[in-house]
Scaffold this motif. Structure first.
Motif, PDB file in Angstrom:
ATOM      1  N   ARG A  47      -9.393   1.386  -1.480  1.00  0.00           N
ATOM      2  CA  ARG A  47      -8.448   0.910  -2.226  1.00  0.00           C
ATOM      3  C   ARG A  47      -7.261   1.957  -1.547  1.00  0.00           C
ATOM      4  O   ARG A  47      -7.586   3.188  -1.321  1.00  0.00           O
ATOM      5  CB  ARG A  47      -8.630   1.200  -3.876  1.00  0.00           C
ATOM      6  N   VAL A  48      -6.161   1.211  -1.693  1.00  0.00           N
ATOM      7  CA  VAL A  48      -4.855   1.950  -1.309  1.00  0.00           C
ATOM      8  C   VAL A  48      -3.936   1.655  -2.487  1.00  0.00           C
ATOM      9  O   VAL A  48      -3.793   0.451  -2.981  1.00  0.00           O
ATOM     10  CB  VAL A  48      -4.276   1.419  -0.072  1.00  0.00           C
ATOM     11  N   VAL A  49      -3.343   2.927  -3.109  1.00  0.00           N
ATOM     12  CA  VAL A  49      -2.437   2.825  -4.231  1.00  0.00           C
ATOM     13  C   VAL A  49      -1.313   3.415  -4.045  1.00  0.00           C
ATOM     14  O   VAL A  49      -0.948   4.415  -3.137  1.00  0.00           O
ATOM     15  CB  VAL A  49      -3.506   3.612  -5.251  1.00  0.00           C
ATOM     16  N   ARG A  50      -0.233   2.962  -4.733  1.00  0.00           N
ATOM     17  CA  ARG A  50       1.168   3.391  -4.563  1.00  0.00           C
ATOM     18  C   ARG A  50       1.254   4.212  -5.799  1.00  0.00           C
ATOM     19  O   ARG A  50       1.072   3.614  -7.025  1.00  0.00           O
ATOM     20  CB  ARG A  50       2.136   2.215  -4.943  1.00  0.00           C
ATOM     21  N   THR A  51       1.571   5.463  -5.805  1.00  0.00           N
ATOM     22  CA  THR A  51       1.669   6.410  -6.928  1.00  0.00           C
ATOM     23  C   THR A  51       3.312   7.003  -6.736  1.00  0.00           C
ATOM     24  O   THR A  51       4.082   6.561  -5.769  1.00  0.00           O
ATOM     25  CB  THR A  51       0.988   7.730  -6.938  1.00  0.00           C
ATOM     26  N   GLN A  56      -0.999   6.194  -1.258  1.00  0.00           N
ATOM     27  CA  GLN A  56      -2.119   7.173  -0.501  1.00  0.00           C
ATOM     28  C   GLN A  56      -3.527   6.310  -0.589  1.00  0.00           C
ATOM     29  O   GLN A  56      -3.584   5.274  -1.325  1.00  0.00           O
ATOM     30  CB  GLN A  56      -2.184   8.359  -1.012  1.00  0.00           C
ATOM     31  N   VAL A  57      -4.492   6.633  -0.063  1.00  0.00           N
ATOM     32  CA  VAL A  57      -5.764   6.073   0.245  1.00  0.00           C
ATOM     33  C   VAL A  57      -6.501   6.783  -1.308  1.00  0.00           C
ATOM     34  O   VAL A  57      -6.537   7.855  -1.430  1.00  0.00           O
ATOM     35  CB  VAL A  57      -6.657   6.483   1.508  1.00  0.00           C
ATOM     36  N   ASP A  58      -7.282   5.763  -2.038  1.00  0.00           N
ATOM     37  CA  ASP A  58      -7.832   6.143  -3.376  1.00  0.00           C
ATOM     38  C   ASP A  58      -9.414   6.166  -3.133  1.00  0.00           C
ATOM     39  O   ASP A  58     -10.162   4.832  -3.168  1.00  0.00           O
ATOM     40  CB  ASP A  58      -7.403   5.164  -4.354  1.00  0.00           C
ATOM     41  N   ALA A  59      -9.963   7.301  -2.622  1.00  0.00           N
ATOM     42  CA  ALA A  59     -11.315   7.207  -2.413  1.00  0.00           C
ATOM     43  C   ALA A  59     -12.230   6.893  -3.650  1.00  0.00           C
ATOM     44  O   ALA A  59     -13.206   6.177  -3.642  1.00  0.00           O
ATOM     45  CB  ALA A  59     -11.707   8.815  -2.031  1.00  0.00           C
ATOM     46  N   THR A  60     -11.732   7.247  -4.724  1.00  0.00           N
ATOM     47  CA  THR A  60     -12.675   6.957  -5.993  1.00  0.00           C
ATOM     48  C   THR A  60     -12.471   5.695  -6.796  1.00  0.00           C
ATOM     49  O   THR A  60     -13.243   5.345  -7.512  1.00  0.00           O
ATOM     50  CB  THR A  60     -12.119   7.891  -7.098  1.00  0.00           C
ATOM     51  N   GLY A  61     -11.145   5.157  -6.417  1.00  0.00           N
ATOM     52  CA  GLY A  61     -10.823   3.631  -6.919  1.00  0.00           C
ATOM     53  C   GLY A  61     -10.434   3.855  -8.191  1.00  0.00           C
ATOM     54  O   GLY A  61     -10.082   2.929  -8.886  1.00  0.00           O
ATOM     55  N   LYS A  62      -9.910   4.884  -8.862  1.00  0.00           N
ATOM     56  CA  LYS A  62      -9.737   5.179 -10.285  1.00  0.00           C
ATOM     57  C   LYS A  62      -8.099   5.752 -10.270  1.00  0.00           C
ATOM     58  O   LYS A  62      -7.671   6.097 -11.536  1.00  0.00           O
ATOM     59  CB  LYS A  62     -10.421   6.142 -11.019  1.00  0.00           C
ATOM     60  N   LEU A  63      -7.630   6.025  -9.186  1.00  0.00           N
ATOM     61  CA  LEU A  63      -6.160   6.631  -9.576  1.00  0.00           C
ATOM     62  C   LEU A  63      -5.195   5.515 -10.093  1.00  0.00           C
ATOM     63  O   LEU A  63      -5.231   4.218  -9.817  1.00  0.00           O
ATOM     64  CB  LEU A  63      -5.548   6.848  -7.999  1.00  0.00           C
ATOM     65  N   PRO A  64      -4.269   5.970 -11.136  1.00  0.00           N
ATOM     66  CA  PRO A  64      -3.402   5.071 -11.555  1.00  0.00           C
ATOM     67  C   PRO A  64      -2.465   4.461 -10.457  1.00  0.00           C
ATOM     68  O   PRO A  64      -1.921   5.192  -9.606  1.00  0.00           O
ATOM     69  CB  PRO A  64      -2.701   5.854 -12.713  1.00  0.00           C
ATOM     70  N   GLY A  65      -1.868   3.451 -10.858  1.00  0.00           N
ATOM     71  CA  GLY A  65      -0.905   2.882  -9.762  1.00  0.00           C
ATOM     72  C   GLY A  65      -1.192   1.374  -9.297  1.00  0.00           C
ATOM     73  O   GLY A  65      -2.311   1.020  -9.452  1.00  0.00           O
ATOM     74  N   ARG A  66      -0.497   0.927  -8.750  1.00  0.00           N
ATOM     75  CA  ARG A  66      -0.541  -0.429  -8.186  1.00  0.00           C
ATOM     76  C   ARG A  66      -1.498  -0.220  -6.855  1.00  0.00           C
ATOM     77  O   ARG A  66      -1.100   0.505  -5.952  1.00  0.00           O
ATOM     78  CB  ARG A  66       0.730  -1.025  -7.798  1.00  0.00           C
ATOM     79  N   GLY A  67      -2.561  -1.126  -6.773  1.00  0.00           N
ATOM     80  CA  GLY A  67      -3.472  -1.097  -5.614  1.00  0.00           C
ATOM     81  C   GLY A  67      -3.519  -2.031  -4.932  1.00  0.00           C
ATOM     82  O   GLY A  67      -3.307  -3.369  -5.307  1.00  0.00           O
ATOM     83  N   ALA A  68      -4.310  -1.918  -3.567  1.00  0.00           N
ATOM     84  CA  ALA A  68      -4.470  -2.913  -2.695  1.00  0.00           C
ATOM     85  C   ALA A  68      -5.906  -2.514  -1.909  1.00  0.00           C
ATOM     86  O   ALA A  68      -6.054  -1.326  -2.050  1.00  0.00           O
ATOM     87  CB  ALA A  68      -3.368  -3.167  -1.723  1.00  0.00           C
TER      88      ALA A  68
END
Length: 112
Positions: A47-51, A56-68
């Motif tokens: 998951r890559v997330v816009r914060t 940034q790359v989201d290793a946990t998959g739980k960061l808030p924000g729009r993801g791809a």
């Protein structure tokens, strides 16, 4: 003895249906890789997330924000960085974002 006879009659008269245990498969979330447009299990993709700090790359998959989501292959990451990633995140990638994502791209194993 009278009690047991009446109890056994009630048991015989009741309609007992066999209850079979069905094995219900747990729902597995599906996501689409924006590089190659294939659908796979969410856990197999990155998951890559816009914060607020940037993309940034989201290793946990739980960061808030729009993801791809992208596969863990260089080919998908190269295709994604050309434009689909920015479109999916509804943002423009600045130089810091691009450098951060390129550094992660370099850490991925070579395609076969």
């Amino acid at each position: 003895m009278l009690l047991s006879e009446s109890f056994s009659r009630k048991l015989k008269s009741c309609d007992f249906r066999k209850v079979t245990k069905k094995r219900v498969q747990k729902h597995i979330p599906q996501r689409t890789c924006i590089g190659c447009r294939t659908v796979q299990a969410k856990r197999s993709l990155i998951r890559v997330v816009r914060t607020a700090e940037g993309v940034q790359v989201d290793a946990t998959g739980k960061l808030p924000g729009r993801g791809a989501y992208l596969h863990q292959t260089r080919a998908c990451w190269k295709k994604g960085l050309k434009g689909p990633l920015a479109r999916a995140l509804k943002t423009e990638l600045n130089n810091d974002d691009y450098e951060r994502l390129t550094a992660h791209l370099e850490s991925l194993p070579e395609d076969e």
